[in-house]
Enzyme design. Sequence first.
Site: not given
Ligand SMILES: *Cc1c(COP(=O)(O)O)cnc(C)c1O
Length: 384
Positions: A180, A326, A238
């Site tokens: 973030q 999530c 790959t």
């Molecule tokens: C979105 C997020 C993730 C996961 O990233 P992805 O690329 O969607 O797997 C992990 N940590 C934080 C703090 C996130 O906001």
Amino acid sequence: MKKTIYLDHAATTPVSRSVLEAMLPYFSDCAGNASAVYGAGREARKAVEKARKQAADAIGAEPREILFTSGGSESDNLALKGTAFALKDRGRHLITSAIEHPAVLNTCRWLEKQGFDVTYIQPDSKGMISPDKVRDAVRNDTILISVMAANNEIGTIEPVADIGAIAHEKGILFHTDAVQAVGSIPVNVNEWNADLLSISAHKFYGPKGTGVLFIRRGTRIDNLIHGGEQERGLRAGTENVAGIAGLGRAIEEATAHLEENAKKNAYLRDRLLHGILDHIPDVKLNGPEAGRLPNNCSICFDRIDGEALLLRLDLAGIAASSGSACTAGSQEISHVLRAVGLTEKEARGSLRLTTGADNTEEEIDESIRILSEIVEDLRLMYHG
Ligand SMILES: *Cc1c(COP(=O)(O)O)cnc(C)c1O
């Protein structure tokens, strides 16, 4: 379809025009395997190495410290499992926070089942992880400290430089989930004393399914994906050349325009927040007033069911999130909102609005108007 007002940039962002253009050649004209010796392969290799340099420059790292992954979740998994397994003979204790992303928390829960011991540091009421609490949790057998740079739900920016300094003073590895943070606040692996740092492209106008794990030179880590020798043998498969090229362009742009983007986002966020606080009674900001991500507005509405609110907002053309993407759809309340002391009822009435590059002042004002109406309406029907 009516144009939606997109206020969920913490969940994901659209690929920007220039990022898309940087990616396109690697789907067709330069679609060679980056390990191949012929021309198209060499072009692909050049693109991967260019992106590696762009990613390194953006966070104060060296190109060889950049490992490309499939995103934030894989980077977090590799950072935690990879160091835990590489260092298990030295110790089996990890320290993290109670408000990490599930990619960290659920990895820790899994490691516990494999015989590791994890301490989860509780935040204060604003979501802040105290470096002193981290220091107090350190044991002789602590091998890794993992604390996120900024929280995805309530926007709290964590004192990672101080936490990283403690880790280094004690000879413990420090990982931070900076997913973030990139594009919102300055990220520097040296200022933060980070040995490992996770990045995900789709949070800053890059493509989904592409990320980085920064691994400081000399850090011992086991790999999760075994196979070919890609990524110096640490991550077989790959290369996703188009995705990597997109990540490179996106992180370069996010870093070059960091200040102006943050300023614009904070302006829109503050307009939204103050509009809500001024027009809707019985609301409260989650997280800190200062020291939060510039685009994050997390609000808790008294006498509101957040899921009902989200559905009504969607009908009205506003895309937002309750707690975190999530946890959406599950009956569980957000672990972050619980950790900062919200009651179950308060947590259920929470809404996360996150601004971004495509938002306008008009959209913000329209959102405040629509939100006021819906909240008033839902409260008439609220039964607790
Ligand atoms: C979105 C997020 C993730 C996961 O990233 P992805 O690329 O969607 O797997 C992990 N940590 C934080 C703090 C996130 O906001």
